[in-house]
Design a protein around this motif. Sequence first.
Motif, PDB file in Angstrom:
ATOM      1  N   THR A  25      11.943  32.998  47.693  1.00 47.50           N
ATOM      2  CA  THR A  25      12.467  32.649  46.534  1.00 47.50           C
ATOM      3  C   THR A  25      11.319  31.944  45.761  1.00 47.50           C
ATOM      4  O   THR A  25      10.513  31.157  46.585  1.00 47.50           O
ATOM      5  N   PRO A  26      11.373  31.588  44.487  1.00 46.08           N
ATOM      6  CA  PRO A  26      10.618  30.743  43.907  1.00 46.08           C
ATOM      7  C   PRO A  26      10.636  29.179  44.581  1.00 46.08           C
ATOM      8  O   PRO A  26       9.473  28.622  44.676  1.00 46.08           O
ATOM      9  N   ASP A  27      11.720  28.652  44.735  1.00 44.32           N
ATOM     10  CA  ASP A  27      11.887  27.391  45.333  1.00 44.32           C
ATOM     11  C   ASP A  27      11.331  27.345  46.919  1.00 44.32           C
ATOM     12  O   ASP A  27      10.519  26.401  47.138  1.00 44.32           O
ATOM     13  N   ASP A  28      11.262  28.284  47.646  1.00 43.82           N
ATOM     14  CA  ASP A  28      10.727  28.571  48.771  1.00 43.82           C
ATOM     15  C   ASP A  28       9.365  28.427  48.760  1.00 43.82           C
ATOM     16  O   ASP A  28       8.557  27.799  49.507  1.00 43.82           O
ATOM     17  N   ARG A  29       8.584  29.254  47.664  1.00 44.87           N
ATOM     18  CA  ARG A  29       7.279  29.199  47.544  1.00 44.87           C
ATOM     19  C   ARG A  29       6.880  27.622  47.090  1.00 44.87           C
ATOM     20  O   ARG A  29       5.519  27.275  47.737  1.00 44.87           O
ATOM     21  N   LEU A  30       7.457  27.189  46.424  1.00 42.85           N
ATOM     22  CA  LEU A  30       7.107  25.666  46.005  1.00 42.85           C
ATOM     23  C   LEU A  30       7.139  24.744  47.154  1.00 42.85           C
ATOM     24  O   LEU A  30       6.102  24.030  47.281  1.00 42.85           O
ATOM     25  N   ARG A  31       8.364  24.842  48.056  1.00 41.27           N
ATOM     26  CA  ARG A  31       8.351  23.896  48.999  1.00 41.27           C
ATOM     27  C   ARG A  31       7.530  24.126  50.214  1.00 41.27           C
ATOM     28  O   ARG A  31       6.988  23.442  50.913  1.00 41.27           O
ATOM     29  N   SER A  32       7.264  25.535  50.411  1.00 40.48           N
ATOM     30  CA  SER A  32       6.131  26.167  51.319  1.00 40.48           C
ATOM     31  C   SER A  32       4.816  25.614  50.905  1.00 40.48           C
ATOM     32  O   SER A  32       4.212  24.717  51.958  1.00 40.48           O
ATOM     33  N   ARG A  33       4.504  25.280  49.887  1.00 40.85           N
ATOM     34  CA  ARG A  33       3.122  24.786  49.377  1.00 40.85           C
ATOM     35  C   ARG A  33       3.206  23.320  49.632  1.00 40.85           C
ATOM     36  O   ARG A  33       2.154  22.966  50.047  1.00 40.85           O
ATOM     37  N   VAL A  34       4.365  22.595  49.289  1.00 35.00           N
ATOM     38  CA  VAL A  34       4.305  21.392  49.485  1.00 35.00           C
ATOM     39  C   VAL A  34       4.429  20.973  50.868  1.00 35.00           C
ATOM     40  O   VAL A  34       3.477  19.900  51.395  1.00 35.00           O
ATOM     41  N   ILE A  35       5.133  21.608  52.002  1.00 35.55           N
ATOM     42  CA  ILE A  35       5.085  21.279  53.233  1.00 35.55           C
ATOM     43  C   ILE A  35       3.578  21.456  54.054  1.00 35.55           C
ATOM     44  O   ILE A  35       3.209  20.758  54.599  1.00 35.55           O
ATOM     45  N   ALA A  36       3.016  22.634  53.517  1.00 38.37           N
ATOM     46  CA  ALA A  36       1.652  23.049  53.994  1.00 38.37           C
ATOM     47  C   ALA A  36       0.845  21.818  53.718  1.00 38.37           C
ATOM     48  O   ALA A  36       0.029  21.467  54.300  1.00 38.37           O
ATOM     49  N   ALA A  37       0.730  21.369  52.395  1.00 42.86           N
ATOM     50  CA  ALA A  37       0.051  20.309  51.969  1.00 42.86           C
ATOM     51  C   ALA A  37       0.049  19.330  52.635  1.00 42.86           C
ATOM     52  O   ALA A  37      -1.016  18.565  53.157  1.00 42.86           O
ATOM     53  N   ILE A  38       1.312  18.769  52.913  1.00 46.98           N
ATOM     54  CA  ILE A  38       1.730  17.504  53.922  1.00 46.98           C
ATOM     55  C   ILE A  38       1.039  17.954  55.164  1.00 46.98           C
ATOM     56  O   ILE A  38       0.275  16.832  55.728  1.00 46.98           O
ATOM     57  N   MET A  39       1.211  19.120  55.671  1.00 44.80           N
ATOM     58  CA  MET A  39       0.626  19.101  57.229  1.00 44.80           C
ATOM     59  C   MET A  39      -0.959  19.389  57.237  1.00 44.80           C
ATOM     60  O   MET A  39      -1.383  19.007  58.137  1.00 44.80           O
ATOM     61  N   CYS A  40      -1.415  19.739  56.234  1.00 44.05           N
ATOM     62  CA  CYS A  40      -2.810  20.174  56.304  1.00 44.05           C
ATOM     63  C   CYS A  40      -3.596  18.925  55.794  1.00 44.05           C
ATOM     64  O   CYS A  40      -4.921  18.529  56.350  1.00 44.05           O
ATOM     65  N   ASP A  41      -3.125  18.397  54.476  1.00 42.74           N
ATOM     66  CA  ASP A  41      -4.005  17.290  53.649  1.00 42.74           C
ATOM     67  C   ASP A  41      -3.214  16.101  53.671  1.00 42.74           C
ATOM     68  O   ASP A  41      -3.842  14.954  53.062  1.00 42.74           O
ATOM     69  N   PHE A  42      -2.057  15.952  54.169  1.00 45.04           N
ATOM     70  CA  PHE A  42      -1.325  14.699  54.072  1.00 45.04           C
ATOM     71  C   PHE A  42      -0.977  14.051  52.716  1.00 45.04           C
ATOM     72  O   PHE A  42      -0.910  13.141  52.273  1.00 45.04           O
ATOM     73  N   ALA A  43      -1.041  14.992  51.945  1.00 46.30           N
ATOM     74  CA  ALA A  43      -0.956  14.555  50.293  1.00 46.30           C
ATOM     75  C   ALA A  43      -0.424  15.963  49.448  1.00 46.30           C
ATOM     76  O   ALA A  43      -1.114  17.225  49.901  1.00 46.30           O
TER      77      ALA A  43
END
Length: 449
Positions: A359-377
């Motif tokens: 869903t659009p919300d999943d894509r948003l949260r996926s992007r946020v979680i990936a950024a935290i796991m990869c870039d810590f920000a």
Amino acid sequence: MDDALILKYASPVPRYTSYPTAPHFSETVGQAEYQSWLDAIEPGEALSLYAHVPYCDRLCWFCACHTKQTLRYDPVTTYLNGLHREIAAIGGRVNGQAKVTALHLGGGSPTLLRPDDLIALRQAFNRHFQFSSDCEISVEMDPNDLDEARHDALAAIGMTRASFGVQDFDPVVQKAINRIQTYEQTRDAIEASRARGVRSVNCDVLYGLPYQSLSSLEATIDAVLSLAPDRVALFGYAHVPWMKKHQSMIPDESLPGIVERFAQMSRAAEMLVAAGYEAVGIDHFAKPGDSLAIASREGRLRRNFQGYTTDSAETLIGLGASSIGQFRQGYVQNMPATGEYLRQVEQSGLAAMRGYMLTPDDRLRSRVIAAIMCDFAFSFSRLRAEFPECAGTVIEEAKLFRARDVDGLTAIEDGFFRLTERGRPFARSVAAVFDAHLQSGRGRHSVAV
């Protein structure tokens, strides 16, 4: 680090190699959706392929992979016949102009395959897919399987990255996890790969193993450093006997406690950084000139079902029993049981059993979680630009978490939500704050440190 803080943020959470995670997949997504997603692959699109070999000639007690032990090769031959059918079926649906930029052979133990079968597998991929000239070919390696003929076959298929499971070199630990593998075996296998032109070597090391101590782990890290791998993956052992019954062979009382696990992780990371490796994400270390370290510095680090990667392909096609594919539209997973997998590919060439439509919300949260796991920000302005209709919800969640963060794990600075140095060891726990599915009760997870 204060023991109370470690215990506070050690609650079980996902490892986030995807979002939503696999426990949230369902049978509402299956063969029909998978076919349409394959058909939608565009000309010139970059593809990543993963092929799963679910067999080992011994079963390591620590392993949480979809695999089984076999002392006969006949089941492997039967399985490979099915895998060839699936390769042909998927290749026939994928646009012929799409380019494979990465191929990963995992397991199980892909190095269990006989040399002629390794070569035949690569030939099958070549017949049905178009490969880029700089395609990365990575293989998970068990030194116990390897001989000169297999090394030659791996060179013949164009392997560019060899990933060696080390776990721990201490004999007591090895006996407890049923993984007997000497330093000399590992050294010789790495040297044989390098002699045949492999330009990148990874070593997997585990902490939190049975009977493992700080001093035994230090000795293992010293031994690994003497091998000069280009990358080191430092994973915490995930004790999930409710999911993997063979892990019950490991006595609970033999495992280090959470605080001791954290000390092991911290000490191993300290030694790797002192030796000149750069920390990448939550659990990888790479030499400064390695592509993973470069991608991390440049903000191009990505994460998929194989962990941290430089692979930029949006589409990952999983082949073989239990494999998971990732598409713009969502995820799809093959039948885990080899018998049912073979029956499905015999009938239709495909073996999808379940998946998830994003869903659009999943894509948003996926992007946020990936950024935290990869870039810590993650950047508020970038979220608003990419997700103008729903970014506000997650941004408010981030601000609320920061307001309640009495432990100083995070900060909001210059329009970025960031993990502080104090917070980085707990990245999985912080990422879980943005997981809208976590409270559904589906799935049990390993501890977060």
